[in-house]
Scaffold this motif. Structure first.
Motif, mmCIF file in Angstrom:
data_model
loop_
_atom_site.group_PDB
_atom_site.id
_atom_site.type_symbol
_atom_site.label_atom_id
_atom_site.label_comp_id
_atom_site.label_asym_id
_atom_site.label_seq_id
_atom_site.Cartn_x
_atom_site.Cartn_y
_atom_site.Cartn_z
ATOM 1 N N CYS A 137 6.319 3.331 15.657
ATOM 2 C CA CYS A 137 6.912 3.356 14.386
ATOM 3 C C CYS A 137 8.199 4.138 14.468
ATOM 4 O O CYS A 137 8.585 5.215 15.300
ATOM 5 N N LYS A 138 9.285 3.960 13.672
ATOM 6 C CA LYS A 138 10.695 4.644 13.386
ATOM 7 C C LYS A 138 10.972 4.809 12.153
ATOM 8 O O LYS A 138 10.846 4.178 11.163
ATOM 9 N N LYS A 139 11.271 6.076 11.834
ATOM 10 C CA LYS A 139 11.784 6.487 10.625
ATOM 11 C C LYS A 139 12.823 5.648 10.243
ATOM 12 O O LYS A 139 13.768 5.138 10.827
ATOM 13 N N CYS A 140 12.975 5.411 8.716
ATOM 14 C CA CYS A 140 14.007 4.562 8.305
ATOM 15 C C CYS A 140 15.275 5.524 8.395
ATOM 16 O O CYS A 140 15.497 6.531 8.565
ATOM 17 N N GLY A 141 16.522 4.823 8.294
ATOM 18 C CA GLY A 141 17.824 5.427 8.636
ATOM 19 C C GLY A 141 18.237 6.052 7.121
ATOM 20 O O GLY A 141 17.492 5.923 6.177
ATOM 21 N N PHE A 142 19.387 6.787 7.432
ATOM 22 C CA PHE A 142 20.112 7.252 6.104
ATOM 23 C C PHE A 142 20.289 6.286 5.246
ATOM 24 O O PHE A 142 20.854 5.186 5.734
ATOM 25 N N GLU A 143 20.081 6.512 3.963
ATOM 26 C CA GLU A 143 20.227 5.654 2.853
ATOM 27 C C GLU A 143 19.265 4.506 2.825
ATOM 28 O O GLU A 143 19.567 3.511 2.313
ATOM 29 N N GLU A 144 18.021 4.494 3.831
ATOM 30 C CA GLU A 144 17.311 3.541 3.764
ATOM 31 C C GLU A 144 15.826 4.011 3.285
ATOM 32 O O GLU A 144 15.583 5.351 3.304
ATOM 33 N N VAL A 145 15.080 3.244 2.520
ATOM 34 C CA VAL A 145 13.781 3.569 2.168
ATOM 35 C C VAL A 145 12.738 2.585 2.484
ATOM 36 O O VAL A 145 13.166 1.442 2.706
ATOM 37 N N ASN A 146 11.607 2.996 2.374
ATOM 38 C CA ASN A 146 10.338 2.175 2.517
ATOM 39 C C ASN A 146 9.345 2.957 1.833
ATOM 40 O O ASN A 146 8.966 4.052 2.276
ATOM 41 N N PHE A 147 8.767 2.504 0.694
ATOM 42 C CA PHE A 147 7.646 3.148 -0.124
ATOM 43 C C PHE A 147 6.456 2.918 0.403
ATOM 44 O O PHE A 147 5.261 3.310 -0.038
ATOM 45 N N TYR A 148 6.150 1.980 1.268
ATOM 46 C CA TYR A 148 4.672 1.376 1.587
ATOM 47 C C TYR A 148 4.238 1.743 3.093
ATOM 48 O O TYR A 148 5.185 2.031 4.213
ATOM 49 N N VAL A 149 2.895 2.024 3.047
ATOM 50 C CA VAL A 149 2.343 2.123 4.281
ATOM 51 C C VAL A 149 2.333 0.732 5.124
ATOM 52 O O VAL A 149 1.968 -0.130 4.616
ATOM 53 N N PHE A 202 0.737 -1.157 -0.102
ATOM 54 C CA PHE A 202 0.006 -0.069 -0.016
ATOM 55 C C PHE A 202 0.801 1.244 -0.043
ATOM 56 O O PHE A 202 1.844 1.354 0.821
ATOM 57 N N THR A 203 0.540 2.065 -0.805
ATOM 58 C CA THR A 203 1.269 3.572 -0.912
ATOM 59 C C THR A 203 0.245 4.534 -0.648
ATOM 60 O O THR A 203 -0.949 4.476 -0.246
ATOM 61 N N GLY A 204 1.014 5.745 -0.357
ATOM 62 C CA GLY A 204 0.179 6.938 -0.219
ATOM 63 C C GLY A 204 0.055 7.078 1.531
ATOM 64 O O GLY A 204 1.067 6.948 2.308
ATOM 65 N N ILE A 205 -0.906 7.857 1.977
ATOM 66 C CA ILE A 205 -1.226 7.913 3.237
ATOM 67 C C ILE A 205 -2.712 7.252 3.661
ATOM 68 O O ILE A 205 -3.540 6.916 2.806
ATOM 69 N N ILE A 206 -2.785 7.194 4.936
ATOM 70 C CA ILE A 206 -3.920 6.860 5.608
ATOM 71 C C ILE A 206 -4.881 7.911 5.490
ATOM 72 O O ILE A 206 -4.531 9.086 5.809
ATOM 73 N N PRO A 207 -6.209 7.800 5.141
ATOM 74 C CA PRO A 207 -7.017 8.972 4.960
ATOM 75 C C PRO A 207 -7.486 9.388 6.451
ATOM 76 O O PRO A 207 -7.683 8.577 7.302
ATOM 77 N N PRO A 228 3.601 5.152 8.635
ATOM 78 C CA PRO A 228 3.610 5.876 7.425
ATOM 79 C C PRO A 228 4.916 5.486 6.337
ATOM 80 O O PRO A 228 5.787 4.819 6.766
ATOM 81 N N VAL A 229 4.748 5.852 5.133
ATOM 82 C CA VAL A 229 5.946 5.728 4.373
ATOM 83 C C VAL A 229 7.053 6.426 4.959
ATOM 84 O O VAL A 229 7.197 7.375 5.613
ATOM 85 N N GLY A 230 7.983 5.556 4.584
ATOM 86 C CA GLY A 230 9.530 6.146 5.262
ATOM 87 C C GLY A 230 9.673 5.647 6.714
ATOM 88 O O GLY A 230 10.613 6.142 7.108
ATOM 89 N N SER A 231 9.113 4.798 7.125
ATOM 90 C CA SER A 231 9.324 4.317 8.457
ATOM 91 C C SER A 231 8.703 2.785 8.526
ATOM 92 O O SER A 231 8.354 2.291 7.751
ATOM 93 N N LYS A 232 9.210 2.237 9.543
ATOM 94 C CA LYS A 232 8.837 0.836 10.021
ATOM 95 C C LYS A 232 8.325 0.793 11.431
ATOM 96 O O LYS A 232 8.448 1.502 12.202
#
Length: 135
Positions: A57-69, A4-9, A41-45
């Motif tokens: 939830c924790k934001k992804c680290g430097f040079e890490e990505v996550n495109f999914y909710v 799932f991408t985007g944001i939670i309504p 949210p996107v960019g965290s895990k």
């Protein structure tokens, strides 16, 4: 993992709408954004074992990505590492074209055979047709 991408309504994150859920989760008052309880949210895990993709939830680290909710992992965004993994996964040592440049740390990955980059050194195309890729 989901894709799932985007944001939670925002309407779904209303504490009044989900009061039964928040009442059962004692740590919910610590969370400023109630959407995190629905999915990170996107960019965290997610950090909590067994609660895939939700608070805390924790934001992804430097040079890490996550495109999914609602994801449980972040992934390395280093192009060289990704290309190296691609090379190994597709039996790069057996490729039929002249790919001696692949994996050479002294050469920019943008100069590797079949890799095309834009002016920001972002990969825009990989063309390795008839190269005997498999894997």
């Amino acid at each position: 993992e989901n894709i799932f991408t985007g944001i939670i309504p925002p309407e779904l994150c209303d504490r009044g709408l989900n009061k039964d859920f928040f009442a059962q989760n004692k740590n919910s008052s610590d969370v400023r954004d109630a959407c995190d309880f629905i999915a990170c949210p996107v960019g965290s895990k997610s950090l909590q074992e067994g609660h895939h993709g939700v608070h805390p939830c924790k934001k992804c680290g430097f040079e890490e990505v996550n495109f999914y909710v609602g994801a449980t992992n972040c992934y390395v965004s280093d192009e060289r590492a990704i290309l190296s993994e691609f090379y190994q996964a597709t039996n790069g040592d057996a490729w039929s074209e002249n790919v001696l440049s692949w994996l050479d740390k002294n050469i920019s990955y943008c100069m590797w055979e079949g890799v095309e980059c834009n002016s920001k050194n972002e990969i825009v195309e990989i063309s390795l047709s008839s190269s005997n890729l498999f894997g």
